[in-house]
Design an enzyme around this catalytic site. Sequence first.
Site, PDB file in Angstrom:
ATOM      1  N   ARG A  59       0.848  -1.248  -0.004  1.00 58.45           N
ATOM      2  CA  ARG A  59      -0.008   0.178   0.072  1.00 58.45           C
ATOM      3  C   ARG A  59       0.829   1.245  -0.206  1.00 58.45           C
ATOM      4  O   ARG A  59       0.675   2.299  -0.529  1.00 58.45           O
ATOM      5  CB  ARG A  59      -0.833   0.024   1.130  1.00 58.45           C
ATOM      6  CG  ARG A  59      -1.796   1.165   1.363  1.00 58.45           C
ATOM      7  CD  ARG A  59      -2.813   1.141   2.124  1.00 58.45           C
ATOM      8  NE  ARG A  59      -2.687   1.253   3.696  1.00 58.45           N
ATOM      9  CZ  ARG A  59      -3.671   1.891   4.469  1.00 58.45           C
ATOM     10  NH1 ARG A  59      -4.721   1.940   4.287  1.00 58.45           N
ATOM     11  NH2 ARG A  59      -3.113   1.880   5.881  1.00 58.45           N
ATOM     12  N   ALA A 102      -7.304   6.091   1.188  1.00 57.92           N
ATOM     13  CA  ALA A 102      -6.845   4.685   1.017  1.00 57.92           C
ATOM     14  C   ALA A 102      -7.506   3.749   2.302  1.00 57.92           C
ATOM     15  O   ALA A 102      -7.278   4.086   3.422  1.00 57.92           O
ATOM     16  CB  ALA A 102      -5.266   4.346   1.334  1.00 57.92           C
ATOM     17  N   SER A 103      -8.400   2.905   1.899  1.00 57.44           N
ATOM     18  CA  SER A 103      -9.367   2.371   2.808  1.00 57.44           C
ATOM     19  C   SER A 103      -8.512   1.068   3.663  1.00 57.44           C
ATOM     20  O   SER A 103      -7.240   1.062   3.434  1.00 57.44           O
ATOM     21  CB  SER A 103     -10.608   1.169   2.198  1.00 57.44           C
ATOM     22  OG  SER A 103     -11.276   2.145   1.363  1.00 57.44           O
ATOM     23  N   MET A 104      -9.037   0.845   4.952  1.00 62.25           N
ATOM     24  CA  MET A 104      -8.393  -0.219   5.821  1.00 62.25           C
ATOM     25  C   MET A 104      -8.055  -1.403   4.960  1.00 62.25           C
ATOM     26  O   MET A 104      -9.005  -1.969   3.981  1.00 62.25           O
ATOM     27  CB  MET A 104      -9.384  -0.532   6.889  1.00 62.25           C
ATOM     28  CG  MET A 104      -9.539   0.812   7.866  1.00 62.25           C
ATOM     29  SD  MET A 104     -10.633   0.222   9.099  1.00 62.25           S
ATOM     30  CE  MET A 104      -9.825  -1.211   9.848  1.00 62.25           C
ATOM     31  N   PRO A 105      -6.806  -1.821   4.838  1.00 59.93           N
ATOM     32  CA  PRO A 105      -6.620  -3.012   4.458  1.00 59.93           C
ATOM     33  C   PRO A 105      -7.683  -4.274   4.472  1.00 59.93           C
ATOM     34  O   PRO A 105      -7.721  -5.042   3.807  1.00 59.93           O
ATOM     35  CB  PRO A 105      -5.120  -3.512   4.769  1.00 59.93           C
ATOM     36  CG  PRO A 105      -4.436  -2.077   4.987  1.00 59.93           C
ATOM     37  CD  PRO A 105      -5.659  -1.356   5.705  1.00 59.93           C
TER      38      PRO A 105
END
Length: 388
Positions: free
Chosen positions: A36, A96-99
């Site tokens: 990421r 950027a969303s939570m993985p």
Amino acid sequence: MTFTGAEEGRSELGRSLLERKAMTSDWAPAFAAVPRSAFLPDRIWPHDMETGAAVTVDQRDDPVLWSSYADADVPIVTQWDDGVTDGPGRVPTSSASMPSVVFRMLRELDVKRGHRVLEIGTGTGWNAALLAHRLGPGHVVSIEIDPEIAVQARERLARTGLPVRVLVQDGTDGHEPGAPYDRIIATAGLRRIPPAWLAQCSPGGRIVAPWGTHYSNQDAVVCVGVGDGGGVGRFTEPVEFMKMRAQRLPFAGHAAYVPDGVSGADRSTTKVTESELLGVSRFAVASFAVGLRVRDCCRTVADKRDGARPVWFYGLGDRSWACAMFRDGQTVAQVWQSGPRRLWDEVAAALDWWHTAGQPGFERFGLTVTEDGTQQAWLDTPENSWPV
């Protein structure tokens, strides 16, 4: 370009995602190959899970802290106010969303070798890169409405050796020239699934998206199987995504509804408590359920002052409104209502319906969408449905 020698923090994140079953083993190679961190800008605003606030972190000032957030299971804001504000502003508009959320949605997408995927909402480009690594060149098309974000995503995708076709346009329309797609995934919150997506998805295909109502900012992941004439599917888990620009809340503001205060409104009381209405967590299923039952309504929860918290409800089709005032230590709340709709009565009835149904969780609800965009929510089976 392949990334090797993953940092300790990213390795720990990967192990955690696997142990929590947020990421399935078939996605582990993509996670290891596509960090990421390669898709984040120098300055980021991670969401502090303890305080609920966004913190400013710049890689050029503190690379260690920046890396720790990049490799943590936290959402990271990358743009505010559609790029107008250069820093923490009023509304986060790209992230950027939570993985863990990313990989749970990818698990629900259930891609197979050879599948073609349309992604709505490129954002940083990380999600598109994970898909491209899994499916190979030419199998992923991504749409981003913000030109600057699209340019940055293209550059990052190219640097990682995972070129993805990134189009700058409104994702509501999909991309008909590239249809049909085996899978469509949205990384922005929806209030309606566009008919174009159903038309561009192959029969037997799948649409995975965060979906919710205007009642609150809350979404839930829905997995819609596409067939002739529309699609049907269940919700899986609560999430909260930034909303598609074309489907943002059409709210005129409090003053348009209550220009002269509550003095002229109808008054009553309720024994519904604050915790019953709002729940005890950010993702209370009661709020989602009430939103499914009370159409065209927006709820806002004010900050608590001196032990009192007003909760407002606004009709989106007219100027109806309601307010419930909860006070610490009191078992009865004051209610005001005005306009053609009795919004509090509708909310209280929906809450009672949810309790009578056994307080069903997200997984018991589903969504049916016809080819013209008509939507029906349902409980347990599509036969037990109502319009939303």
